[in-house]
Design a protein around this motif. Sequence first.
Motif, short mmCIF file in Angstrom:
data_model
loop_
_atom_site.label_atom_id
_atom_site.label_comp_id
_atom_site.label_asym_id
_atom_site.label_seq_id
_atom_site.Cartn_x
_atom_site.Cartn_y
_atom_site.Cartn_z
N SER A 399 8.10 12.59 79.09
CA SER A 399 8.57 12.45 77.70
C SER A 399 8.25 13.65 76.84
O SER A 399 8.42 13.60 75.61
CB SER A 399 7.94 11.20 77.07
OG SER A 399 6.53 11.33 76.96
N ASN A 402 10.89 14.83 74.31
CA ASN A 402 11.14 13.99 73.14
C ASN A 402 10.21 14.31 71.99
O ASN A 402 10.53 14.08 70.83
CB ASN A 402 11.00 12.50 73.51
CG ASN A 402 12.15 12.01 74.38
OD1 ASN A 402 13.21 12.63 74.41
ND2 ASN A 402 11.94 10.92 75.07
N ILE A 403 9.01 14.82 72.28
CA ILE A 403 8.05 15.14 71.21
C ILE A 403 7.85 16.65 71.09
O ILE A 403 6.83 17.11 70.58
CB ILE A 403 6.70 14.43 71.46
CG1 ILE A 403 6.11 14.81 72.83
CG2 ILE A 403 6.86 12.92 71.37
CD1 ILE A 403 4.73 14.23 73.08
N ASN A 404 8.83 17.41 71.59
CA ASN A 404 8.82 18.89 71.47
C ASN A 404 7.64 19.54 72.19
O ASN A 404 7.21 20.64 71.81
CB ASN A 404 8.82 19.31 70.00
CG ASN A 404 10.14 19.04 69.32
OD1 ASN A 404 11.15 18.84 69.99
ND2 ASN A 404 10.13 19.00 68.00
N LYS A 457 7.82 13.86 64.36
CA LYS A 457 8.08 14.57 65.61
C LYS A 457 7.46 15.96 65.64
O LYS A 457 7.05 16.45 66.70
CB LYS A 457 9.59 14.67 65.84
CG LYS A 457 9.98 15.26 67.18
CD LYS A 457 11.48 15.24 67.37
CE LYS A 457 11.87 15.79 68.74
NZ LYS A 457 13.34 15.75 68.95
N ASN A 463 1.03 13.70 68.60
CA ASN A 463 1.85 12.89 69.51
C ASN A 463 1.39 13.04 70.96
O ASN A 463 1.35 12.07 71.72
CB ASN A 463 3.32 13.27 69.39
CG ASN A 463 4.00 12.59 68.22
OD1 ASN A 463 3.76 11.41 67.97
ND2 ASN A 463 4.84 13.31 67.50
N ASP A 517 15.53 9.69 78.51
CA ASP A 517 16.66 10.57 78.17
C ASP A 517 17.65 9.92 77.22
O ASP A 517 18.03 10.51 76.20
CB ASP A 517 17.38 11.01 79.45
CG ASP A 517 16.54 11.94 80.30
OD1 ASP A 517 15.62 12.55 79.75
OD2 ASP A 517 16.81 12.04 81.51
N GLY A 520 15.78 8.39 74.04
CA GLY A 520 15.15 9.50 73.33
C GLY A 520 16.14 10.31 72.51
O GLY A 520 15.77 10.95 71.53
N GLU A 521 17.43 10.32 72.91
CA GLU A 521 18.44 11.01 72.13
C GLU A 521 18.70 10.32 70.80
O GLU A 521 19.04 10.95 69.81
CB GLU A 521 19.75 11.09 72.93
CG GLU A 521 19.76 12.17 73.99
CD GLU A 521 21.15 12.38 74.57
OE1 GLU A 521 21.99 11.46 74.44
OE2 GLU A 521 21.40 13.44 75.13
N HIS A 523 16.38 8.34 69.07
CA HIS A 523 15.19 8.61 68.25
C HIS A 523 14.03 8.91 69.18
O HIS A 523 13.84 8.23 70.20
CB HIS A 523 14.86 7.40 67.37
CG HIS A 523 13.81 7.69 66.33
ND1 HIS A 523 12.45 7.65 66.61
CD2 HIS A 523 13.91 8.04 65.02
CE1 HIS A 523 11.76 7.94 65.51
NE2 HIS A 523 12.62 8.18 64.53
N TYR A 524 13.27 9.93 68.86
CA TYR A 524 12.23 10.40 69.77
C TYR A 524 11.18 9.34 70.08
O TYR A 524 10.54 9.36 71.14
CB TYR A 524 11.54 11.64 69.18
CG TYR A 524 10.60 11.35 68.03
CD1 TYR A 524 9.24 11.17 68.23
CD2 TYR A 524 11.08 11.24 66.72
CE1 TYR A 524 8.38 10.90 67.17
CE2 TYR A 524 10.23 10.98 65.66
CZ TYR A 524 8.88 10.80 65.89
OH TYR A 524 8.04 10.53 64.85
#
Length: 565
Positions: A399, A402-404, A457, A463, A517, A520-521, A523-524
């Motif tokens: 993941s 999703n959290i950069n 995010k 995170n 995937d 997550g698109e 909302h993260y």
Amino acid sequence: MSKSLSTNGSVSEPLRSSEDENEDPSESSASEAFRKILMSVGEAGKYQWKAFFIASFCGMFFAFNSLAAAFLAATPDFHCRFQSLNNTDLGSNLSWHLDEDNFLNLPKCDYFNVDFLNISNESSSNFEEHDDNLVKETCQSWVYDDSVYKSTIVTEWDLVCDRRWMMTSAQATYMGGVLVGAVILSELSDLYGRRTIVLISSVGFTVCGICISFSRNFFMFITLRFLVACFGSGMFLPNFVLIMELVGEKARTTMGMLYQGFFGVGFCLIPAIAYYIRDWRNLQLAISIPSTVLLLYFKILPESPRWLLSQGREEEAVKILKEIAKTNNQNLPEEKELHQLMSRIRKQTHSSKNILGKIANFFKNQAKLLKTPNMRRRCLIIYFSWFVVSMIYYGLTFSGGNINASVYLMVFLSGVVEIPSYFLSCLTIKKFGRRINISFCFIICGIACMLILAVPKDMVWLNMTFASAGKFFNSIAFGVAYIYSAELVPTTVRNIAVGTSSMWARVGSMLAPFIVDSLGEVHYAIPSTVFGILSLMAGFLDLLLPETGKIPMPETIEEVEAMDR
């Protein structure tokens, strides 16, 4: 006398006496008989620790392949390849395509067919409004950023846009292979022995792993990965059962938890290897060639004497028991006593070994697992627990996007927190037991995952802290689940029960990449919220299970049903 003794017919009858008629059923059970044999030869001596390291180091190679998809199937930044940009240096000539955060905003999947080089920065952002004659076209080829990954299966076979599902399915099909191996090869190891299936699986695992590097297309890639996963499961699970059947109840906790340790080591090593090898084919070779060491199993891996006795192969079992006693500086019981103890374990009926017989035996064993109240409660709860723990295990690991977070860092931290979790659990599981440990860890993991919803995010490190905390407690729960599921069911169906539990775990892990995937698109934090809710549910359900840490493992379903729950 217990049913397990009475089914032995005339062999058991001479052992009966007036004293035997009044003895506690647990004392006359097959599990108690084998426990007495282990007490004589040594329950956790040098032999068991040697066997432990021999059996468990396969987990490192299994981890390499289980987590490799994070790098083999990574998706770098990309954009459509335009005819007008074929000879253009993207970095120097197209700087006007960077937004305020320096991210490329070139079209990825479809575009308006115009000459981008002749569009000014202002007109490029507004030309769609002013020209009704523009025609949107679908991208047929792409340009990939190679600053992080030199090549991946995504860049080689263009698994982006309307083919993105193929990238997600790369990990899902791998977990499908683990599922198939858990069910089929676990059943076969109950029929043919732990060692036999591990030997076959180690060869298949090594050969298929190396062949993946030479895949000519995506279908060949996922097929070979499927086989690697199947054979990997055929090593990892029977080896675990082998260790559990070689040690006494006191050592089951320590060895059962530490068995996951080599998987954790592999977890930490794979991002380091991937960091220095950025080409996916070379990376696959780098993690596969070392697995040839598994072929040493042909020389050094023992068979389970407990399984041999259950199959009536007493001479082979005695030979191994003598070796255990010699290595541990102990002695076998007296011949008469040993014969009496083995007669309690001996299995008179043998499962059919034809293909149809194996299939029928699988469904027959499934019916056994769910037929009676206590077995049904135990199995359904532990199946759900495995489903959840595996989904979260792989979901949190993959993941990072999703959290950069950096995928290298996220996978590495997931592995780093896993190793100390095993050692801590060895202490807490002895003090608080299996039930409280697994329930507590699920609940704390769920809370940590839910907290990600409250964090913006762009607060990457916070995170990652919550995700790592969730992974830490999830890893403890995963390790306890292995021990717990083996202890909750009798020997006659133990391997198939552990295999079926692992099957449900793979269903969860198959769903994990789609949750990460697809959701997550949107909302993260949706994936982590889903993981949190399921983890809390599993934690509270596990409180309905019995504690198993201080009793011998049951041998028959009758023993399980005689218990309170």
